[in-house]
Design an enzyme around this catalytic site. Structure first.
Site, PDB file in Angstrom:
ATOM      1  N   SER A   1     -10.263   0.296   3.782  1.00  9.80           N
ATOM      2  CA  SER A   1      -9.569   0.043   5.053  1.00  9.80           C
ATOM      3  C   SER A   1      -8.916   1.338   5.515  1.00  9.80           C
ATOM      4  O   SER A   1      -8.156   1.937   4.757  1.00  9.80           O
ATOM      5  CB  SER A   1      -8.480  -1.006   4.863  1.00  9.80           C
TER       6      SER A   1
ATOM      7  N   ARG B   1       0.828  -1.221   0.000  1.00 11.46           N
ATOM      8  CA  ARG B   1       0.000   0.000   0.000  1.00 11.46           C
ATOM      9  C   ARG B   1       0.856   1.263   0.000  1.00 11.46           C
ATOM     10  O   ARG B   1       0.537   2.261   0.653  1.00 11.46           O
ATOM     11  CB  ARG B   1      -0.967   0.035   1.193  1.00 11.46           C
TER      12      ARG B   1
ATOM     13  N   GLU C   1      -4.147   4.286   6.099  1.00 14.70           N
ATOM     14  CA  GLU C   1      -3.911   3.988   4.684  1.00 14.70           C
ATOM     15  C   GLU C   1      -4.281   5.174   3.787  1.00 14.70           C
ATOM     16  O   GLU C   1      -3.557   5.468   2.830  1.00 14.70           O
ATOM     17  CB  GLU C   1      -4.725   2.748   4.294  1.00 14.70           C
TER      18      GLU C   1
END
Ligand SMILES: Cc1cc2nc3c(=O)[nH]c(=O)nc-3n(C[C@H](O)[C@H](O)[C@H](O)COP(=O)(O)OP(=O)(O)OC[C@H]3O[C@@H](n4cnc5c(N)ncnc54)[C@H](O)[C@@H]3O)c2cc1C
Length: 378
Positions: free
Chosen positions: A250, A166, A370
């Site tokens: 998320s 990520r 994130e």
């Protein structure tokens, strides 16, 4: 320059926060995008490049700068030097899921497990999007990038983008400088020509998510349909009727920890090994060579641990909210922070900090966000 009347960023982000920008530009062609970027950089005013707004938590204060909305689209088919493969060069503003649908319909494999991820193709490498064991790094060959310092456009191979879990050299929270400042104009993927028939499903994580055994054979379309169903059940496909999807997906990343730290966590906490980089090539000068090659030092791999498990086991259930707050954990997914109706960016950030604090005091690690933060701090 294709200026448009500015609208509040809360209307353009999936977390539904963000104030009014000074100026807004919609670029529908690569030339418009390049011109808009060059002139905004020359201006020196703050600049926010906006795709689908699905990975952003933006503060509610007015945004004192320019927002450039990337509205380019189009897919170009190119031959691949690898037999049995084909390349797709896709404009940055193209909808990611529309690209997946296209690839599946054309019998091209490699991105079907990433069905239903919101946002644009150009933003996909920024955080190396992934789901069910597939990540864009597995199929990305190169991007066309305009460099913020020089204003020049060049083709950058995927292995120069620092694509990790990520993350990439392009990802940064606003106010910090990315390792490589620039904007993606096109993305080229190399996909396998497998056709529309049934074939074994590659990847244990995907098979497990879809309830398939190692022997199962299904089509790409079957994988796409079932991934979409699975994601919908978790509130991970945008749906204006479902407030569990008013999120950035998320909110926290699974944590990567050392093996010794992982041993301090309860054994039930789900974890996966993170493959270490291969040892660099060892060069032994001839004069120093004594007739044997020393064994390379073996290193235990780092461990990725489930942030959802850590959150739930620090006492925060799905649907959790602070008193009087309009921000809450999704009722379907403990990793998604959601806006239950006109929550401010501060309310969302307050919940995020509360979760970080609970997980830290229970397990001793700080979960990292994130989404990209703009005008908000955790
Ligand atoms: C319901 C939901 C589910 C999600 N599920 C997943 C998932 O399964 N896996 C996953 O990885 N992510 C997931 N996400 C996160 C998000 O969809 C991805 O990160 C997506 O790639 C963001 O694309 P975007 O166009 O919306 O980017 P934006 O939110 O508009 O921008 C994100 C960042 O990228 C920058 N950016 C945008 N376009 C460019 C460009 N062309 N060049 C350079 N920088 C650019 C922006 O400036 C910003 O910093 C989910 C989000 C939601 C809301």
């Amino acid at each position: 320059m294709p200026d448009v009347p500015p609208i509040p960023l809360a209307q353009l982000t999936t977390l539904r926060t963000g104030g009014m920008p000074d100026r807004m530009i919609e670029a529908h062609t690569t030339d418009e995008l390049v011109d808009a970027l060059r002139s905004a950089w020359a201006d020196g005013a703050p600049l926010l490049v906006l795709g689908g707004g699905s990975n952003l938590l933006i503060g509610d204060e007015p945004f004192d700068g320019t927002v450039i909305r990337v509205g380019t689209s189009g897919i170009e088919r190119l031959p691949s030097p690898r037999p049995g493969f084909e390349r797709l060069r896709v404009q940055a503003g193209h909808d990611w899921d529309a690209l997946v649908a296209y690839a599946v319909a054309e019998g091209l494999a490699g991105i079907e497990a990433m069905s239903g991820i919101p946002g644009t193709v150009g933003a996909a490498p920024v955080q190396n999007i992934g789901a069910y064991g597939q990540e864009i790094v597995q199929t990305l060959t190169e991007v066309e990038l305009i460099d913020e310092h020089t204003g020049q456009v060049s083709t950058v191979p995927a292995d120069e983008l620092g694509l990790g879990f990520r993350t990439s050299v392009l990802k940064h929270h606003y106010g910090s400088v990315p390792e490589r400042p620039g904007v993606i104009l096109t993305v080229t993927l190399e996909l396998e020509q497998v056709g529309r028939g049934e074939r074994p499903v590659v990847g244990e994580q995907l098979r497990t998510a879809l309830g398939l055994g190692p022997e199962a054979s299904v089509s790409l379309a079957w994988v796409r349909d079932h991934v979409l169903d699975t994601r919908r059940r978790k509130g991970m496909v945008l749906d204006p009727e479902d407030p569990d999807t008013y999120s950035a997906g998320s909110f926290f990343q699974n944590a990567i920890v050392s093996p010794s730290f992982a041993r301090t966590l309860p054994p039930e906490c789900p974890r996966w090994p993170v493959m270490p980089d291969l040892d660099p090539v060892l060069v032994i000068p001839l004069a120093a060579y004594e007739g044997y090659v020393p064994r390379s030092a073996s290193r235990e791999s780092d461990v990725k641990v489930s942030a959802a498990w850590l959150i739930e086991h620090s006492g925060l259930r799905k649907g959790f909210k602070l008193p009087r707050s309009r921000a809450a954990l999704s009722t379907k997914h403990a990793l998604a922070i959601t806006n239950r109706g006109n929550a401010s960016a501060d309310e969302l950030a307050e919940l995020a900090r509360f979760i970080q604090g609970r997980v830290q005091s229970e397990f001793g690690l700080i979960l990292q966000p994130e989404p990209v933060l703009v005008g908000v701090e955790l």
